[in-house]
Design a protein around this motif. Sequence first.
Motif, short mmCIF file in Angstrom:
data_model
loop_
_atom_site.label_atom_id
_atom_site.label_comp_id
_atom_site.label_asym_id
_atom_site.label_seq_id
_atom_site.Cartn_x
_atom_site.Cartn_y
_atom_site.Cartn_z
N CYS A 77 0.83 -1.22 -0.19
CA CYS A 77 0.07 -0.02 -0.11
C CYS A 77 0.92 1.06 0.09
O CYS A 77 0.77 2.23 -0.71
CB CYS A 77 -0.83 -0.06 1.15
SG CYS A 77 -2.15 -1.17 1.10
N LEU A 99 2.42 -6.53 3.83
CA LEU A 99 1.93 -6.82 5.22
C LEU A 99 0.88 -7.69 5.08
O LEU A 99 -0.25 -7.47 4.32
CB LEU A 99 1.49 -5.27 5.59
CG LEU A 99 2.78 -4.27 5.36
CD1 LEU A 99 2.03 -2.75 6.12
CD2 LEU A 99 3.68 -4.75 6.75
N GLU A 108 -2.40 -9.61 -4.70
CA GLU A 108 -2.92 -8.32 -4.28
C GLU A 108 -2.56 -7.31 -5.50
O GLU A 108 -1.56 -7.44 -6.17
CB GLU A 108 -2.27 -7.73 -3.07
CG GLU A 108 -2.55 -6.48 -2.54
CD GLU A 108 -1.98 -6.24 -1.17
OE1 GLU A 108 -1.34 -6.95 -0.68
OE2 GLU A 108 -2.79 -5.18 -0.53
N1 SME Z 1 -1.25 -6.13 2.08
C1 SME Z 1 -1.22 -4.55 2.24
C2 SME Z 1 -1.77 -4.30 3.73
C3 SME Z 1 -3.17 -3.96 3.70
S1 SME Z 1 -4.04 -5.58 3.98
O1 SME Z 1 -3.77 -6.48 2.82
C4 SME Z 1 -5.73 -5.12 3.99
C5 SME Z 1 0.22 -4.21 2.02
O2 SME Z 1 1.13 -4.93 1.98
O3 SME Z 1 0.27 -2.82 2.23
#
Ligand code: SME
Length: 152
Positions: A77, A99, A108
């Motif tokens: 993010c 994260l 993602e």
């Molecule tokens: N995976 C995201 C963090 C947010 S959660 O997936 C909802 C990241 O690496 O920034």
Amino acid sequence: MNHRREDHGGPVERIRAELTSSPDGPLAMTRAVAILKEDPRYTWVGIYLLDGDDLVLGPYLGKPSPHTRIPLGRGICGAAATSRATIIVDDVNSDPRYLACSIETQSEIVVPIMRGGEVLGEIDIDSDRRAAFGPADQHRLEAVAALLAEKL
Ligand code: SME
């Protein structure tokens, strides 16, 4: 290229129609999240808004995330916000920036919401499927981010 034809099932057009009749930013985000979440590949759908140097979680659907406030220097993010560009991660477990939100997450996509070159926030979507996101997702979600930018 005709973007409507790429908009399988019409989520962009549905979000456009709803946002046109809704001037309210929080409601616009909630409706966009709900419509996007109908895609069975999209396990977790949320919107983060920039607050100073942090991304703060707004509306989301999926399991509660421990990451309700993410500093710009952290996570996929943070990387998408600082680079002002969409990031697709095919395998989150091999990306050191990742994260974890859920043990089931495999891939993602994070799409910045921008107005005039300024990052307002981002759309974050997780999938339980490996490499779930491709160019059609990116195209569709960048269109939704542009619609949301007009409401925030
Ligand atoms: N995976 C995201 C963090 C947010 S959660 O997936 C909802 C990241 O690496 O920034």
